[in-house]
Design an enzyme around this catalytic site. Structure first.
Site, PDB file in Angstrom:
ATOM      1  N   GLU A 177       0.888  -1.373  -0.025  1.00 11.04           N
ATOM      2  CA  GLU A 177      -0.286   0.067   0.288  1.00 11.04           C
ATOM      3  C   GLU A 177       0.762   1.342  -0.162  1.00 11.04           C
ATOM      4  OE1 GLU A 177      -2.901  -0.151   3.595  1.00 11.04           O
ATOM      5  OE2 GLU A 177      -4.528  -0.875   0.759  1.00 11.04           O
ATOM      6  N   HIS A 203       9.064 -26.703   0.314  1.00 15.51           N
ATOM      7  CA  HIS A 203       8.315 -27.453  -0.330  1.00 15.51           C
ATOM      8  C   HIS A 203       7.289 -26.758  -1.305  1.00 15.51           C
ATOM      9  CE1 HIS A 203      10.193 -30.597   2.186  1.00 15.51           C
ATOM     10  NE2 HIS A 203      10.742 -29.690   2.794  1.00 15.51           N
ATOM     11  N   LYS A 226     -13.825  -0.095  -3.937  1.00 19.33           N
ATOM     12  CA  LYS A 226     -14.484   0.154  -2.822  1.00 19.33           C
ATOM     13  C   LYS A 226     -15.697   1.184  -3.762  1.00 19.33           C
ATOM     14  CE  LYS A 226     -11.986   1.324   0.978  1.00 19.33           C
ATOM     15  NZ  LYS A 226     -11.621   2.452   1.696  1.00 19.33           N
TER      16      LYS A 226
HETATM   17  O1  PA5 Z   1      -3.807   1.158   5.868  1.00 18.71           O
HETATM   18  C1  PA5 Z   1      -4.203   1.962   5.650  1.00 18.71           C
HETATM   19  O2  PA5 Z   1      -4.498   2.820   5.880  1.00 18.71           O
HETATM   20  C2  PA5 Z   1      -5.185   0.825   5.339  1.00 18.71           C
HETATM   21  O3  PA5 Z   1      -4.603  -0.666   4.853  1.00 18.71           O
HETATM   22  C3  PA5 Z   1      -6.107   0.855   6.105  1.00 18.71           C
HETATM   23  O4  PA5 Z   1      -5.530   0.566   8.284  1.00 18.71           O
HETATM   24  C4  PA5 Z   1      -7.579   0.181   5.733  1.00 18.71           C
HETATM   25  O5  PA5 Z   1      -8.185   0.002   4.384  1.00 18.71           O
HETATM   26  C5  PA5 Z   1      -8.825  -0.263   6.952  1.00 18.71           C
HETATM   27  O6  PA5 Z   1      -9.097   1.337   6.930  1.00 18.71           O
HETATM   28  P1  PA5 Z   1     -10.219   1.825   8.330  1.00 18.71           P
HETATM   29  O7  PA5 Z   1      -9.220   1.680   9.744  1.00 18.71           O
HETATM   30  O8  PA5 Z   1     -10.537   3.039   8.030  1.00 18.71           O
HETATM   31  O9  PA5 Z   1     -11.504   0.872   8.595  1.00 18.71           O
END
Ligand code: PA5
Length: 468
Positions: A320, A341, A459
């Site tokens: 990310e 393996h 989303k």
């Molecule tokens: O790093 C990030 O921001 C994401 O991985 C969020 O943690 C994830 O999308 C969850 O978002 P939220 O905490 O707003 O539900």
């Protein structure tokens, strides 16, 4: 006296052949990463820029506040709530997705007994079981967990061993997977407490941003304890906020030692020259393997089962943070020797696009197992008599050395992160090191490590179908 063993890095001859002399660029990337913190404090984000560097000195700040204003400190509040929940229930369900649960899972698997949830409460030291939901929309896994805490047609009693609580974790407070699971488990929990909303409120702890739907819901329920995910700390960098510290403390992890480990890594990151700086060394090896040897796949190969979830947490951290604008290496977690393996053939002989970074653990936490003699039922049919007395750590060490030698023979680059053992202090160092390395690499290659704009597309398109 508590010892504070340090994590170290080393790498193979192949990886050593990379030109690691460009330390000026690494130092500039370190300086820029640290300057981000000052810029953020002064409100200096550019219009539209994601800037979440407040995780960097968070462990130091939490420890300093705890040491000075103890009763008013965030850490004190976390420890108090952890104690209340620990004493009140026998299972805690964490609802969250991505950065809102993966760090907790990493801490749980690394630091707790490998069969924590299967042990009776006494052998868990009176600490609750820990389960996870709200990270997908899988009907049957949600039903499976409901079978445990709220079995249909079988009302549970009100013994401590029957009681459970929910930690809802979402920074935005609006993530669909977590929000729908919240409704589901709140309904079951309300049922379990006989419809008593005051008791429900005691058993729900939201961890969320200052404003948002979850913060509003927490107010409506009247939850006595609500924890904030501070501004400037993004989801995947939030493991050392209440997001990770509260559930970790509930299950008995020493969160002060975790933070001390993270703070120790911060000191090394800020002060040590490139040659002694595990963060900068890791960035250098990973980056150079990518640009000089085309290693666009980074295999984090854990030699301990306990660290698999750390690998999965790191997968999302790297993906990310740096997987943007057509760039960014692909992380992959492996657990060895298990995955030798399944993936070993490809890593040894397949496409030359991988850097294997081993997570090697020095000392096991438990007494060393040694190979026993065969019992009276046999006489060396398995041809292992010559190894009688050899310990599990000795066999694993042979596997590490043999595997690295095999990779070296095929000119496959490897690096090792050496963990003296797996305990809270070392895990704190490791997680902080990987978070720092991710942002430094971002600054090195010109990718903003903060924010994850690409995730918004799924989303939007999912919601367009649910609400045409
Ligand atoms: O790093 C990030 O921001 C994401 O991985 C969020 O943690 C994830 O999308 C969850 O978002 P939220 O905490 O707003 O539900």
């Amino acid at each position: 006296m508590t010892t504070t063993p340090s994590l170290l890095m080393r790498w193979s001859r192949m990886a050593r052949s990379f030109d690691l002399t460009s330390s000026g660029r690494l130092e500039a990337a370190r300086a820029e990463s640290l300057a981000d913190l000052d810029r953020w404090r002064q409100g200096g984000a550019k219009p539209g820029e994601s800037l979440d560097p407040a995780f960097i000195d968070l462990p130091d700040r939490l420890l300093a506040d705890y040491g000075t204003t103890r009763l008013e400190s965030e850490l004190f509040a976390i420890l108090q709530t952890a104690r209340r929940i620990r004493e009140a229930v026998d299972r805690v369900i964490v609802l969250g997705i991505g950065g809102s649960y993966m760090g907790t899972r990493a801490l749980f698997e690394a630091c707790c007994h490998p069969c924590h949830n299967e042990l009776p409460r006494g052998e868990r030291g009176g600490r609750p079981r820990l389960s996870f939901e709200g990270f997908t929309m899988d009907n049957d896994s949600a039903q499976g967990l409901l079978d445990l805490v709220a079995p249909a047609g079988k009302p549970r009693g009100d013994d401590l061993l029957d009681r459970w609580a929910v930690l809802v974790v979402s920074k935005s407070g609006g993530t669909l997977e977590t929000a729908v699971a919240t409704r589901l488990f709140l309904a079951a929990l309300l049922d379990a407490v006989g419809g008593d909303v005051a008791r429900l409120a005691q058993a729900v702890v939201p961890v969320t941003g200052k404003a948002g739907r979850l913060a509003e819901l927490a107010k409506a329920i009247g939850c006595p304890d609500v924890f904030d995910i501070p501004d400037g700390v993004g989801g995947r960098f939030s493991v050392f906020t209440a997001v990770g510290l509260l559930p970790a403390s509930i299950v008995g992890i020493d969160v002060v030692r975790l933070l001390e480990g993270a703070a120790a890594m911060n000191r090394r990151f800020r002060e040590a020259p490139v040659a002694d700086n595990p963060v900068l060394q890791y960035v250098a090896v990973s980056h150079l393997a990518e640009v000089e040897a085309g290693a666009t796949i980074r295999v984090l190969s854990s030699w301990s089962n306990r660290l698999e979830a750390v690998g999965l947490w790191y997968d999302q951290l790297l993906s990310e943070s740096l997987g943007k604008a057509g760039q960014g290496a692909t992380p992959l977690t492996a657990v060895t020797t298990r995955d030798l393996h399944s993936r070993g053939q490809q890593h040894q002989d397949g496409r030359r696009d991988k850097l294997i970074t081993n997570l090697v653990v020095g000392e096991p936490r438990r007494d060393r197992l040694a190979l026993p003699k065969l019992g009276s039922y046999g006489a060396d049919q398995d041809k292992l008599d010559d190894l009688v007395g050899t310990t599990w750590p000795e066999m694993l060490a042979a596997a590490v050395a043999g595997t690295n030698e095999a990779y070296a023979g095929a000119k496959r680059p490897t690096a090792d992160i050496l963990l003296p053992r797996i305990d809270e202090h070392v895990v704190g160092q490791l997680l902080q090191m990987l978070m720092l390395a991710t942002v430094v690499e971002g600054r090195l290659v010109g990718t903003n490590p903060y924010g994850q704009p690409g995730v918004e597309d799924y989303k939007r398109l999912m919601m367009a179908r649910l609400r045409p």
